[in-house]
Design a protein around this motif. Structure first.
Motif, PDB file in Angstrom:
ATOM      1  N   SER A 267      -8.903 -13.335   0.632  1.00  9.41           N
ATOM      2  CA  SER A 267      -8.543 -11.858   0.275  1.00  9.41           C
ATOM      3  C   SER A 267      -7.525 -11.252   1.156  1.00  9.41           C
ATOM      4  O   SER A 267      -7.169 -12.168   2.260  1.00  9.41           O
ATOM      5  CB  SER A 267      -9.921 -11.147   0.662  1.00  9.41           C
ATOM      6  N   THR A 268      -6.904 -10.130   0.557  1.00  5.55           N
ATOM      7  CA  THR A 268      -5.879  -9.641   1.611  1.00  5.55           C
ATOM      8  C   THR A 268      -6.428  -8.390   2.495  1.00  5.55           C
ATOM      9  O   THR A 268      -7.113  -7.867   1.978  1.00  5.55           O
ATOM     10  CB  THR A 268      -4.668  -9.319   0.737  1.00  5.55           C
ATOM     11  N   LYS A 298     -10.033  -4.271   2.990  1.00  8.16           N
ATOM     12  CA  LYS A 298     -10.105  -5.682   2.290  1.00  8.16           C
ATOM     13  C   LYS A 298      -9.691  -5.497   0.841  1.00  8.16           C
ATOM     14  O   LYS A 298     -10.287  -4.723   0.211  1.00  8.16           O
ATOM     15  CB  LYS A 298     -11.007  -6.652   2.615  1.00  8.16           C
ATOM     16  N   TRP A 299      -8.890  -6.066   0.221  1.00  7.56           N
ATOM     17  CA  TRP A 299      -8.666  -6.111  -1.140  1.00  7.56           C
ATOM     18  C   TRP A 299      -9.159  -7.492  -1.611  1.00  7.56           C
ATOM     19  O   TRP A 299      -8.357  -8.649  -1.268  1.00  7.56           O
ATOM     20  CB  TRP A 299      -7.098  -6.165  -1.539  1.00  7.56           C
ATOM     21  N   SER A 304      -8.693  -5.237  -9.539  1.00 12.85           N
ATOM     22  CA  SER A 304      -8.558  -3.729  -9.041  1.00 12.85           C
ATOM     23  C   SER A 304      -6.762  -3.635  -8.461  1.00 12.85           C
ATOM     24  O   SER A 304      -6.216  -4.730  -8.291  1.00 12.85           O
ATOM     25  CB  SER A 304      -9.351  -3.786  -7.961  1.00 12.85           C
ATOM     26  N   PRO A 305      -6.526  -2.365  -8.841  1.00 10.57           N
ATOM     27  CA  PRO A 305      -5.086  -2.251  -8.499  1.00 10.57           C
ATOM     28  C   PRO A 305      -4.748  -2.530  -6.851  1.00 10.57           C
ATOM     29  O   PRO A 305      -5.531  -2.591  -6.242  1.00 10.57           O
ATOM     30  CB  PRO A 305      -5.059  -0.605  -8.643  1.00 10.57           C
ATOM     31  N   PRO A 306      -3.480  -2.894  -6.702  1.00 11.52           N
ATOM     32  CA  PRO A 306      -2.970  -3.232  -5.317  1.00 11.52           C
ATOM     33  C   PRO A 306      -2.916  -1.954  -4.359  1.00 11.52           C
ATOM     34  O   PRO A 306      -1.833  -1.797  -3.803  1.00 11.52           O
ATOM     35  CB  PRO A 306      -1.665  -3.921  -5.779  1.00 11.52           C
ATOM     36  N   PHE A 307      -3.952  -1.554  -4.234  1.00  9.00           N
ATOM     37  CA  PHE A 307      -4.082  -0.274  -3.393  1.00  9.00           C
ATOM     38  C   PHE A 307      -5.128  -0.117  -2.440  1.00  9.00           C
ATOM     39  O   PHE A 307      -6.490  -0.381  -2.996  1.00  9.00           O
ATOM     40  CB  PHE A 307      -4.158   0.794  -4.174  1.00  9.00           C
ATOM     41  N   LEU A 308      -4.973   0.101  -1.085  1.00 10.24           N
ATOM     42  CA  LEU A 308      -6.275   0.400  -0.329  1.00 10.24           C
ATOM     43  C   LEU A 308      -5.948   1.378   0.486  1.00 10.24           C
ATOM     44  O   LEU A 308      -4.623   1.995   0.629  1.00 10.24           O
ATOM     45  CB  LEU A 308      -6.187  -0.994   0.667  1.00 10.24           C
ATOM     46  N   GLN A 309      -7.029   1.950   0.953  1.00 13.51           N
ATOM     47  CA  GLN A 309      -6.769   3.406   1.946  1.00 13.51           C
ATOM     48  C   GLN A 309      -7.635   3.218   3.140  1.00 13.51           C
ATOM     49  O   GLN A 309      -8.901   3.104   3.117  1.00 13.51           O
ATOM     50  CB  GLN A 309      -7.178   4.681   1.030  1.00 13.51           C
ATOM     51  N   VAL A 310      -7.061   3.563   4.472  1.00 16.09           N
ATOM     52  CA  VAL A 310      -7.793   3.819   5.524  1.00 16.09           C
ATOM     53  C   VAL A 310      -8.074   5.296   5.535  1.00 16.09           C
ATOM     54  O   VAL A 310      -6.961   5.993   5.514  1.00 16.09           O
ATOM     55  CB  VAL A 310      -6.993   3.412   6.614  1.00 16.09           C
ATOM     56  N   TRP A 325      -0.489   0.943  14.715  1.00 15.01           N
ATOM     57  CA  TRP A 325      -0.405  -0.632  14.411  1.00 15.01           C
ATOM     58  C   TRP A 325      -1.091  -0.866  13.140  1.00 15.01           C
ATOM     59  O   TRP A 325      -2.111  -0.674  12.888  1.00 15.01           O
ATOM     60  CB  TRP A 325      -0.908  -1.390  15.563  1.00 15.01           C
ATOM     61  N   ILE A 326      -0.397  -1.672  12.527  1.00 17.23           N
ATOM     62  CA  ILE A 326      -0.962  -2.144  11.064  1.00 17.23           C
ATOM     63  C   ILE A 326      -0.465  -3.498  11.073  1.00 17.23           C
ATOM     64  O   ILE A 326       0.580  -4.097  11.383  1.00 17.23           O
ATOM     65  CB  ILE A 326      -0.033  -1.387   9.846  1.00 17.23           C
ATOM     66  N   GLU A 327      -1.528  -4.602  10.934  1.00 22.32           N
ATOM     67  CA  GLU A 327      -1.258  -6.011  10.636  1.00 22.32           C
ATOM     68  C   GLU A 327      -1.960  -6.294   9.418  1.00 22.32           C
ATOM     69  O   GLU A 327      -3.105  -6.100   8.959  1.00 22.32           O
ATOM     70  CB  GLU A 327      -1.950  -6.678  11.890  1.00 22.32           C
ATOM     71  N   GLY A 328      -1.220  -7.090   8.438  1.00 23.70           N
ATOM     72  CA  GLY A 328      -1.629  -7.810   7.341  1.00 23.70           C
ATOM     73  C   GLY A 328      -2.019  -9.200   7.627  1.00 23.70           C
ATOM     74  O   GLY A 328      -1.489  -9.912   8.107  1.00 23.70           O
ATOM     75  N   SER A 329      -2.986  -9.712   6.747  1.00 28.28           N
ATOM     76  CA  SER A 329      -3.540 -11.231   6.868  1.00 28.28           C
ATOM     77  C   SER A 329      -4.194 -11.470   6.008  1.00 28.28           C
ATOM     78  O   SER A 329      -4.748 -10.552   4.823  1.00 28.28           O
ATOM     79  CB  SER A 329      -4.221 -11.340   8.408  1.00 28.28           C
ATOM     80  N   LEU A 330      -4.520 -12.835   5.711  1.00 29.12           N
ATOM     81  CA  LEU A 330      -5.282 -13.302   4.765  1.00 29.12           C
ATOM     82  C   LEU A 330      -6.664 -13.865   5.168  1.00 29.12           C
ATOM     83  O   LEU A 330      -6.747 -14.543   6.287  1.00 29.12           O
ATOM     84  CB  LEU A 330      -4.557 -14.368   3.783  1.00 29.12           C
ATOM     85  N   ALA A 331      -7.927 -13.553   4.732  1.00 28.52           N
ATOM     86  CA  ALA A 331      -9.140 -13.846   5.104  1.00 28.52           C
ATOM     87  C   ALA A 331      -9.742 -14.583   4.301  1.00 28.52           C
ATOM     88  O   ALA A 331      -9.962 -14.719   2.820  1.00 28.52           O
ATOM     89  CB  ALA A 331      -9.953 -12.482   5.627  1.00 28.52           C
ATOM     90  N   THR A 332     -10.731 -15.662   4.803  1.00 26.28           N
ATOM     91  CA  THR A 332     -11.298 -16.603   3.881  1.00 26.28           C
ATOM     92  C   THR A 332     -12.689 -16.892   4.462  1.00 26.28           C
ATOM     93  O   THR A 332     -12.635 -17.030   5.824  1.00 26.28           O
ATOM     94  CB  THR A 332     -10.524 -17.861   3.447  1.00 26.28           C
TER      95      THR A 332
END
Length: 524
Positions: A267-268, A298-299, A304-310, A325-332
Motif C-alpha cells: 500500500s502507499t 494509507k491508500w 479508490s481515487p488517488p487522494f488522501l487527506q490528513v 514534514w511529509i514522507e511517502g513510502s510503501l508498506a506491506t
C-alpha cells in the motif's frame, strides 16, 4: 509481442543476456534444429498463469507417468530476488514448485530464475515406464534427454540451451533478466516454455537402447511481477486557515498492488507531521493547546481515487507557523515477496520500503489559523477632542498577520518597524475637518479584512462602507390549511375603470328592462 505485455521503445527490443550452463552435445538432426527455433509466439501459446497455485507440481502422475513437469526450485538454485526463493513463496502459501506468486521487485539485484525439467526422460538411472517408450517393458534411463528454454519479456526474448540434467553436479539452467532495471515501472509477466528434444536421450530395455522421448514434449508457464523502482509521489495542498487543518494529497503514485485478490503486495503510505516554528504575535492563546501533530494515511484500495487527506480539528493546535514534514513510502505485511529499496519498519511492525521526503524543514513554514480574520469594535474617544489634542482609537483584531493603518489614505505607524500599527493608536486632531481612519489586516492565509471610521474634533462615527449589509428579510410564513379544501381567494382590490357614455346608457337600459319584466310577472 505477447498478450498483456507492455510495449517498449525500440532500444529495449533487444535480446537480454542470459546466464546458463551449456553442454557440447552431438549435432542434432535437422528436424530437431527446426523444432528448436520455432517462433516465440508459437512456443509460448497458452502459458499457464503463475498466479494460480496448484496443489502439486505438474508432471508425471499415475495416470500419465510420461508427462513433462517443471520446477523453479531445483537443487543448487539461487533465485533472485528473494521473493522467488522457495522459502519466501512457502511463507505466502505457495507449495507448488512449478508456480510463482506475484512479487514486487526493483530490478536490483538483477532477476535470475532457475528451472529444471521434471521428467522420466531426464533422471539418469531412473525407471522409464514401458508405455512412455511405446511398449510394455520398463527400461532404465542411461542418457538424459536434452531440453531448451524459450522466454519472452516486454518485447525481448530468446531460446537458450540445449541443456542436460544428467547428475547432481549439473548446475541448473537459469534465465537472467538483465534488462529489468531499465524497463519502466509496471506489471509484467515472464513467459516461459520448456521443450524436451525428441530422441536426444536413451533408455536401456534389456539389451536394447531406445531413443527417448519418441515425440516432442513441452510445458509453458508465466511468472508475473511488479517492477517498481520509483518512490511515492503526491501533489500537496494545505488547507490551514479554517476550523480544521487539512493536508490534501492528490495524484498519488504508485497505486496499491495485489499479488491476487486476497494477497496485497503493498500500500502507499504518507506520514505527515509538524512542529510549531513560531507564533504569530504576542497575543495570548488558550491553554492546553498542542504545538505538534503526527498522522499516517494509507491508500490501500486501488479502486479508490488517488487522494488522501490528513485532517485535524485545529482548535486543538496553537495558532502559528509550523514546520511540516511529509514522507511517502510503501508498506506491506508480506515482505517475503517484496524486494524493493530501503527496507525499514513501521511502528506497527509492517515492512516499509521506498521512503522519500516530499517536504521537510527546508520548506516554507505553514501557517495554521483557526479563526476567521476581522477588525472588530473600532472606536474613538467617548467625548469630543479639542483641536490640537490627541484622540485615542482602539480595536480588537481577530486573526494573525500584518496590520496597517491609513489616515485619509496615508499610511501611519506606531510600531518599532515604522510600518505596522496596533491598538491603541493616538492621532492628533489638528483642524476642524472630517478625517478617515482605516485599519487593515493581511492575515497569514492571504485574506484581507478592514474596518474604518470618520473622525474629527466633533467626535467619530462608523464608516458605513465597512458595515456588512443586513441579512435579507425572512420570507413570510405560508398559510396553512388542514381542511382539505382549497385556500380562499382573497377579495380583489376595487379598480376604477372608465367606460363610454353609450356603454353606460346601454347598461342602464338593460337594468330597467329587466326590472320591468320582473314586475310584470308579479302583476299577472
Amino acid at each position: 509481442m505477447l498478450r498483456g505485455q507492455v510495449p517498449l521503445p525500440a532500444r529495449w527490443l533487444r535480446p537480454v543476456s542470459v546466464t546458463a550452463v551449456e553442454f557440447h552435445l552431438p549435432s542434432l538432426a535437422p528436424a530437431t534444429v527446426l523444432y528448436a527455433v520455432q517462433t516465440h509466439a508459437q512456443l509460448l501459446q497458452g502459458a499457464q498463469p503463475g498466479a494460480t497455485i496448484a496443489p502439486a507440481a505438474a508432471g508425471a502422475s499415475a495416470a500419465n507417468p510420461c508427462a513433462l513437469g517443471i520446477t523453479f526450485f531445483p537443487p543448487g538454485a539461487d533465485n533472485k530476488p528473494t521473493g522467488w526463493t522457495q522459502p519466501a513463496q512457502a511463507n505466502v502459501g505457495n507449495t507448488a514448485s512449478d508456480q510463482m506468486v506475484k512479487t514486487a521487485l526493483a530490478g536490483y539485484p538483477v532477476p535470475m530464475l532457475y528451472m529444471a525439467p521434471v521428467s522420466v526422460f531426464t533422471q539418469v538411472n531412473g525407471a522409464v515406464p514401458g508405455q512412455c517408450m511405446g511398449g510394455t517393458v520398463d527400461g532404465v534411463l542411461t542418457k538424459p534427454a536434452h531440453f531448451t528454454i524459450t522466454w519472452a519479456l516486454a518485447g525481448a526474448g530468446g531460446v537458450i540451451g540445449p541443456f542436460t540434467k544428467g547428475s547432481k553436479q549439473d548446475p541448473p539452467a537459469n534465465v537472467t533478466l538483465s534488462a529489468v532495471p531499465e524497463i519502466p515501472d509496471g506489471d509484467y509477466c515472464l513467459q516461459l516454455k520448456m521443450d524436451v528434444v525428441p530422441g536426444s536421450g536413451s533408455a536401456a530395455v534389456g539389451t536394447q537402447m531406445v531413443p527417448v522421448p519418441s515425440a516432442p514434449q513441452s510445458i509453458t508457464r508465466q511468472v508475473c511481477f511488479i517492477k517498481m523502482a520509483s518512490r511515492p509521489t503526491a501533489n500537496v495542498t494545505f488547507r490551514s486557515c479554517n476550523t480544521s487543518f487539512a493536508v490534501d494529497l492528490m495524484g498519488i503514485t504508485p497505486k496499491p498492488m495485489f499479488a491476487n485478490p486476497q494477497l496485497p503486495l503493498f500500500s502507499t503510505v504518507f506520514h505527515v507531521w509538524g512542529k510549531l516554528n513560531r507564533t504569530f504575535d504576542r497575543s495570548p492563546q488558550a491553554d492546553n493547546l498542542l504545538d505538534y501533530f503526527d498522522q499516517y494515511v494509507k491508500w490501500s484500495d486501488p479502486a479508490s481515487p488517488p487522494f488522501l487527506q490528513v485532517l485535524m480539528e485545529s482548535p486543538g493546535l496553537l495558532n502559528g507557523y509550523y514546520n511540516v514534514w511529509i514522507e511517502g513510502s510503501l508498506a506491506t505485511t508480506y515482505p517475503d515477496i517484496v524486494s524493493l529499496f530501503g527496507l525499514d519498519q513501521y511502528d506497527d511492525g509492517s515492512a516499509k520500503y521506498m521512503g522519500v521526503s516530499l517536504r521537510n524543514s527546508s520548506n516554507r513554514p505553514v501557517p495554521i489559523q483557526t479563526v476567521r480574520s476581522k477588525i472588530a469594535d473600532l472606536a474613538g474617544p467617548d467625548i469630543p477632542v479639542q483641536m490640537g489634542q490627541a484622540a485615542t482609537f482602539t480595536w480588537e483584531t481577530q486573526g494573525y498577520g500584518e496590520q496597517f493603518c491609513y489616515v485619509d489614505g496615508q499610511k501611519v505607524a506606531n510600531t518599532a518597524d515604522v510600518v505596522h500599527c496596533e491598538s491603541p493608536l493616538n492621532l492628533k486632531v489638528a483642524d476642524n475637518a472630517n478625517h478617515t481612519l482605516e485599519v487593515m489586516l493581511v492575515d497569514v492565509c492571504g485574506e484581507v479584512v478592514a474596518n474604518g471610521i470618520f473622525f474629527g474634533s466633533w467626535g467619530w462615527r462608523q464608516n458605513m462602507k465597512f458595515v456588512p449589509p443586513p441579512p435579507p428579510p425572512t420570507a413570510p410564513d405560508a398559510i396553512y390549511n388542514d381542511s382539505g379544501m382549497p385556500l380562499p381567494v382573497r377579495t380583489p382590490m376595487v379598480r376604477n375603470r372608465t367606460t363610454s357614455a353609450a356603454a353606460s346608457n346601454a347598461a342602464a337600459g338593460g337594468v330597467v328592462a329587466m326590472l320591468a319584466g320582473f314586475l310584470g310577472m308579479l302583476l299577472i
